[in-house]
Design an enzyme around this catalytic site. Structure first.
Site, short mmCIF file in Angstrom:
data_model
loop_
_atom_site.label_atom_id
_atom_site.label_comp_id
_atom_site.label_asym_id
_atom_site.label_seq_id
_atom_site.Cartn_x
_atom_site.Cartn_y
_atom_site.Cartn_z
N PHE A 1 1.09 -1.77 -2.25
CA PHE A 1 -0.36 -1.75 -2.08
C PHE A 1 -1.05 -0.85 -3.11
CE2 PHE A 1 -2.79 1.80 -0.15
CZ PHE A 1 -1.82 2.78 -0.12
N LYS A 2 -0.31 0.02 -3.77
CA LYS A 2 -0.92 0.91 -4.75
C LYS A 2 -1.50 0.14 -5.94
CE LYS A 2 1.36 5.04 -3.25
NZ LYS A 2 2.03 4.52 -2.03
#
Ligand SMILES: *Cc1c(COP(=O)(O)O)cnc(C)c1O
Length: 484
Positions: free
Chosen positions: A105-106
């Protein structure tokens, strides 16, 4: 000057300066109230890129051409132009945040941050190139490398612990292409690497070395702001699919480490989005569960290595922003942070605890339950989730709510293939790449492209150093870049 430090109202900054600096001079984090009066209903009608432009334009008002920055950050980089799709799983919804280039998700934030940093550099009239220095325990390093790769005006050095990352994570980093990137292993564990990077930041680099240091950590508001967007996007999707009506409250369950992701959800709520509870899910490192329950934050406890390593953390930096937003009292926040650094613990006021209980839920889950959850969701719903998502799902199951529940999914199951395969009863003999293939054979869930081709990619970064050598390493790189 929309931004100020959480510890001192006199330390002000524009949003461009806040993005360039990362941290305020007094060690506090930059916060804003630029979101007051936000048109949240109008925002829900936009497409994902439009939402990003409007939300980022509001939180970071000094950037001149947010439209172009958003386009450049996201066009063609994710599996879908929606960036973060919502998938119904049983009675809940999974918000898939891992459809970006490195499958964690980064990517959502680290695709955007380089655009913000380079625009801020231009607007602030900085002539030095920006050098991003990062210590990583796995996911951040690769996402930052992919985000900053060949972005003009920037360089990036990622340090990772030679004994601290998985084989897949290491392969992702050491095969990174790009003329402005550098990846180096440090002998020791993640703490050694992190301490080394912090020391370089506190010493600073000499004038005239041609680069200026900046951080890609979620203490930087430029990394946090892009994460607000997917809370809106998920809500808009549920509206569009007829699963909720405008104004209905939705709960979000968030697998939490540094408290960045869930804080973005709180910002979305302050901007007007009808968020019910934000549920903070932890693994065996349950410092946040205890804090939300009791109001006492106490880092003096054992550190456990778990199968959800991106949440193995005892000091959640972004919690400081939440404390500020709840009390808007700099002296109070500064007091808590002083106690945290001096004794390793603090207790918030009863007013603050009441507010925390009104806004947040909490729960934790050990490795055994995490695996059981992966197995159960796979058998019952045919949905394969990674270990971090499973922590959140498990906590969601134990959480009573009448509202629709969105579980945030932060990584592809193929980033943690051994734990996932063993959770669904597969044979985990062999190296991580073999395990990845076996997981695919068994489940038929597609392997993300960036991971599928990894084994065949050329290794480009082989440096290994001791912690004491890190500073000199950075200086050598800077001068090599300057001459090139
Ligand atoms: C970083 C990370 C988290 C934790 O997010 P925070 O913003 O630090 O709370 C959870 N899951 C994965 C897979 C991550 O990479």
């Amino acid at each position: 000057m929309n931004y100020q430090s959480t510890r001192n109202a006199e330390l002000k900054a524009s949003s461009t300066a806040a993005v360039l600096k990362g941290l305020a001079q007094d060690g506090g984090l930059f916060v804003t109230r630029a979101y007051e009066g936000f048109d949240w209903q109008g925002t829900l009608k936009l497409d994902t890129f439009g939402m990003a432009e409007k939300i980022l334009g509001t939180l970071l008002p000094d950037f001149e051409d947010m439209h172009a920055l958003v386009q450049r950050a996201y066009t063609g980089k994710f599996e879908t132009d929606e960036l973060t799709p919502v998938v119904p799983v049983g009675e809940r919804y999974v918000l898939e945040l891992f459809r970006g280039p490195t499958s964690a998700f980064k990517d959502v934030a680290l695709s955007m941050l380089p655009q913000l940093i380079t625009a801020a550099r231009r607007q602030e009239g900085v002539s030095d190139e920006i050098l991003i220095l990062t210590a990583t325990s796995g996911d951040t390093g690769k996402a930052a490398l992919a985000g900053f790769c060949d972005v003009p005006g920037t360089k990036i050095i990622v340090f990772y612990p030679d004994a601290g990352v998985s084989a897949v994570q290491k392969a992702q980093m050491v095969t990174q292409e790009g003329s402005n990137v550098c990846v180096c292993a440090v002998r020791g564990n993640f703490d050694d690497t992190q301490t080394g990077v912090k020391q370089i930041f506190s010493k600073g680099l000499p004038e005239g070395c041609g680069v200026r240091l900046s951080s890609a950590n979620s203490i930087n508001i430029g990394r946090l702001a892009p994460q607000v967007v997917y809370y809106f996007k998920a809500y808009a999707d549920l509206l569009k699919q007829g699963r909720i009506s405008l104004g209905d409250k939705v709960d979000y369950v968030v697998p939490t480490g540094n408290f960045g992701d869930i804080l973005a959800g709180y910002l979305a709520k302050r901007m007007g989005l009808p968020v019910g509870k934000l549920v903070c899910a932890s693994n065996r490192n349950d410092v946040l569960t205890d804090f939300l329950k009791t109001g006492t934050y106490d880092r003096r406890r054992p550190f456990y290595k778990t199968i959800s390593p991106s949440m193995d953390i005892l000091v959640s930096s972004n919690l400081e922003r939440l404390l500020y937003l709840l009390c808007e009292n700099e002296a109070e926040v500064a007091g808590y942070m002083k106690q945290l650094s001096e004794v390793g613990a603090y207790t918030v006021s009863s007013e603050m605890l009441e507010k925390l209980h009104a806004e947040f839920g909490w729960g934790c889950c050990d490795d055994e339950k995490t695996k059981q959850t992966i197995g159960k969701v796979w058998r019952e719903h045919g949905y394969l989730m990674d270990t971090h998502t499973a922590v959140a799902w498990n906590v969601a199951e134990g959480y009573e709510s009448d509202a629709p529940v969105v579980v945030l999914s932060t990584a592809s199951p193929y980033k943690f293939p051994a734990a996932v395969l063993s959770a669904i009863g597969g044979d985990t003999d062999g190296d991580e790449f073999t395990i990845m293939e076996r997981l695919h054979e068994l489940t038929k869930v597609p392997v993300p492209q960036g991971l599928a081709t990894l084994r065949r990619k050329q290794v480009r970064h082989t440096d290994v150093i001791d912690r004491e050598e890190m500073q000199q390493y950075v200086l050598n790189k800077a001068s090599a870049w300057k001459e090139a």
